[in-house]
Design a protein around this motif. Structure first.
Motif, PDB file in Angstrom:
ATOM      1  N   GLY A  26       0.871  -1.196  -0.031  1.00  0.00           N
ATOM      2  CA  GLY A  26      -0.269  -0.163   0.107  1.00  0.00           C
ATOM      3  C   GLY A  26       0.760   1.285  -0.032  1.00  0.00           C
ATOM      4  N   PHE A  27       2.254   1.142   0.053  1.00  0.00           N
ATOM      5  CA  PHE A  27       2.951   2.459  -0.002  1.00  0.00           C
ATOM      6  C   PHE A  27       4.319   1.819  -0.526  1.00  0.00           C
ATOM      7  N   THR A  28       5.225   2.794  -0.904  1.00  0.00           N
ATOM      8  CA  THR A  28       6.553   2.533  -1.481  1.00  0.00           C
ATOM      9  C   THR A  28       7.524   2.890  -0.413  1.00  0.00           C
ATOM     10  N   LEU A  29       8.170   1.689  -0.037  1.00  0.00           N
ATOM     11  CA  LEU A  29       9.242   1.412   0.772  1.00  0.00           C
ATOM     12  C   LEU A  29      10.442   2.491   0.811  1.00  0.00           C
ATOM     13  N   ASP A  30      10.823   2.766  -0.462  1.00  0.00           N
ATOM     14  CA  ASP A  30      11.840   3.457  -0.763  1.00  0.00           C
ATOM     15  C   ASP A  30      11.629   5.014  -0.493  1.00  0.00           C
ATOM     16  N   ASP A  31      10.493   5.336  -0.111  1.00  0.00           N
ATOM     17  CA  ASP A  31       9.988   6.558   0.012  1.00  0.00           C
ATOM     18  C   ASP A  31      10.387   7.027   1.636  1.00  0.00           C
ATOM     19  N   TYR A  32      10.877   5.978   2.207  1.00  0.00           N
ATOM     20  CA  TYR A  32      11.118   6.135   3.846  1.00  0.00           C
ATOM     21  C   TYR A  32      12.423   5.528   4.334  1.00  0.00           C
ATOM     22  N   ASP A  33      12.837   6.032   5.365  1.00  0.00           N
ATOM     23  CA  ASP A  33      13.951   5.481   6.194  1.00  0.00           C
ATOM     24  C   ASP A  33      13.191   4.094   6.774  1.00  0.00           C
ATOM     25  N   ILE A  34      14.093   2.867   6.958  1.00  0.00           N
ATOM     26  CA  ILE A  34      13.380   1.912   7.440  1.00  0.00           C
ATOM     27  C   ILE A  34      14.393   1.155   8.481  1.00  0.00           C
ATOM     28  N   GLY A  35      13.812   0.378   9.404  1.00  0.00           N
ATOM     29  CA  GLY A  35      14.414  -0.258  10.384  1.00  0.00           C
ATOM     30  C   GLY A  35      13.918  -1.438  10.934  1.00  0.00           C
ATOM     31  N   TRP A  36      14.763  -2.270  11.164  1.00  0.00           N
ATOM     32  CA  TRP A  36      14.481  -3.570  12.144  1.00  0.00           C
ATOM     33  C   TRP A  36      14.647  -3.239  13.638  1.00  0.00           C
ATOM     34  N   PHE A  37      13.828  -3.909  14.302  1.00  0.00           N
ATOM     35  CA  PHE A  37      13.679  -3.764  15.927  1.00  0.00           C
ATOM     36  C   PHE A  37      13.549  -5.079  16.353  1.00  0.00           C
ATOM     37  N   ARG A  38      13.976  -5.328  17.502  1.00  0.00           N
ATOM     38  CA  ARG A  38      13.553  -6.552  18.303  1.00  0.00           C
ATOM     39  C   ARG A  38      13.282  -6.470  19.581  1.00  0.00           C
ATOM     40  N   HIS A  39      12.370  -7.229  20.077  1.00  0.00           N
ATOM     41  CA  HIS A  39      11.982  -7.020  21.328  1.00  0.00           C
ATOM     42  C   HIS A  39      11.642  -8.445  22.173  1.00  0.00           C
ATOM     43  N   VAL A  40      12.392  -8.447  23.515  1.00  0.00           N
ATOM     44  CA  VAL A  40      12.140  -9.434  24.232  1.00  0.00           C
ATOM     45  C   VAL A  40      11.283  -8.853  25.502  1.00  0.00           C
ATOM     46  N   PRO A  41      10.080  -9.852  25.876  1.00  0.00           N
ATOM     47  CA  PRO A  41       9.465  -9.413  27.077  1.00  0.00           C
ATOM     48  C   PRO A  41      10.214  -9.157  28.295  1.00  0.00           C
ATOM     49  N   ASN A  42       9.756  -8.233  28.923  1.00  0.00           N
ATOM     50  CA  ASN A  42      10.310  -7.480  30.134  1.00  0.00           C
ATOM     51  C   ASN A  42      11.984  -6.923  29.818  1.00  0.00           C
ATOM     52  N   LYS A  43      11.932  -6.671  28.518  1.00  0.00           N
ATOM     53  CA  LYS A  43      13.426  -5.682  28.212  1.00  0.00           C
ATOM     54  C   LYS A  43      12.897  -4.620  27.110  1.00  0.00           C
ATOM     55  N   PRO A  44      13.633  -3.599  27.454  1.00  0.00           N
ATOM     56  CA  PRO A  44      13.507  -2.632  26.320  1.00  0.00           C
ATOM     57  C   PRO A  44      13.536  -3.019  24.784  1.00  0.00           C
ATOM     58  N   ARG A  45      12.792  -2.340  23.904  1.00  0.00           N
ATOM     59  CA  ARG A  45      12.907  -2.684  22.332  1.00  0.00           C
ATOM     60  C   ARG A  45      14.281  -2.133  22.137  1.00  0.00           C
ATOM     61  N   GLU A  46      14.841  -3.002  21.122  1.00  0.00           N
ATOM     62  CA  GLU A  46      15.967  -2.487  20.561  1.00  0.00           C
ATOM     63  C   GLU A  46      16.081  -2.062  19.079  1.00  0.00           C
ATOM     64  N   VAL A  48      17.982  -2.703  15.792  1.00  0.00           N
ATOM     65  CA  VAL A  48      18.870  -3.565  15.329  1.00  0.00           C
ATOM     66  C   VAL A  48      19.651  -3.012  14.357  1.00  0.00           C
ATOM     67  N   SER A  49      18.883  -2.543  13.223  1.00  0.00           N
ATOM     68  CA  SER A  49      19.411  -2.052  12.125  1.00  0.00           C
ATOM     69  C   SER A  49      18.521  -0.807  11.386  1.00  0.00           C
ATOM     70  N   CYS A  50      19.105   0.047  11.070  1.00  0.00           N
ATOM     71  CA  CYS A  50      18.193   0.959  10.307  1.00  0.00           C
ATOM     72  C   CYS A  50      18.946   1.609   8.966  1.00  0.00           C
ATOM     73  N   ASN A  51      18.212   2.050   8.053  1.00  0.00           N
ATOM     74  CA  ASN A  51      18.758   2.208   6.527  1.00  0.00           C
ATOM     75  C   ASN A  51      18.003   3.349   6.098  1.00  0.00           C
ATOM     76  N   SER A  52      18.876   4.377   5.724  1.00  0.00           N
ATOM     77  CA  SER A  52      18.231   5.721   5.018  1.00  0.00           C
ATOM     78  C   SER A  52      17.484   5.396   3.688  1.00  0.00           C
ATOM     79  N   LYS A  53      16.766   6.248   3.298  1.00  0.00           N
ATOM     80  CA  LYS A  53      15.828   5.842   1.959  1.00  0.00           C
ATOM     81  C   LYS A  53      16.821   6.115   0.914  1.00  0.00           C
ATOM     82  N   ASN A  54      17.989   6.939   1.003  1.00  0.00           N
ATOM     83  CA  ASN A  54      18.625   6.998  -0.133  1.00  0.00           C
ATOM     84  C   ASN A  54      19.655   5.708  -0.194  1.00  0.00           C
ATOM     85  N   GLY A  55      19.779   5.045   0.919  1.00  0.00           N
ATOM     86  CA  GLY A  55      20.619   3.869   1.067  1.00  0.00           C
ATOM     87  C   GLY A  55      22.225   4.187   1.343  1.00  0.00           C
TER      88      GLY A  55
END
Length: 122
Positions: A26-46, A48-55
């Motif tokens: 429903g939208f174009t991913l390349d229009d956005y910066d994008i990131g991966w996150f991970r979460h373990v219960p009872n721990k802060p969300r982290e 993991v990796s982020c990438n700018s839209k221009n790469g």
């Protein structure tokens, strides 16, 4: 429908690899910066990796540097997280999101998925 859909998680032995996928609908991913996150219960969300839209700019958490790699496929409107040399401490629910990304700041913004579980056995 506007959404991000993750896939590719699962159970893997320590030292193994997985590739997570995050498909935008429903939208174009390349229009956005994008990131991966991970979460373990009872721990802060982290972030993991982020990438700018221009790469040109990529962030990796110290805990995954040299082991994880983020990439995009413009034609498939998909971002990937290649995870190698997995460790039990990588066990978490991983999800992708469009982000505000600058330097070491990577914050979820606007769209995020439901996540995919990664479990690494020792």
């Amino acid at each position: 429908q506007v959404q991000l859909v993750e896939s590719g998680g699962g159970l893997v032995q320590s030292g193994g690899s997985l590739r997570l996928s995050c498909a935008a609908q429903g939208f174009t991913l390349d229009d956005y910066d994008i990131g991966w996150f991970r979460h373990v219960p009872n721990k802060p969300r982290e972030a993991v990796s982020c990438n700018s839209k221009n790469g040109n700019n990529t962030y990796y958490a110290d805990s995954v540097k040299g082991r994880f790699s983020i990439s995009r496929d413009k034609n498939k409107n998909t971002v990937y997280l290649q995870m190698n040399s997995l460790k039990p401490e990588d066990t978490a629910r991983y999800f992708c999101a469009t982000v505000i990304y600058s330097g070491t700041l990577c914050v979820e913004y606007k769209y995020w998925g439901q996540g995919t579980q990664v479990t690494v056995s020792s």
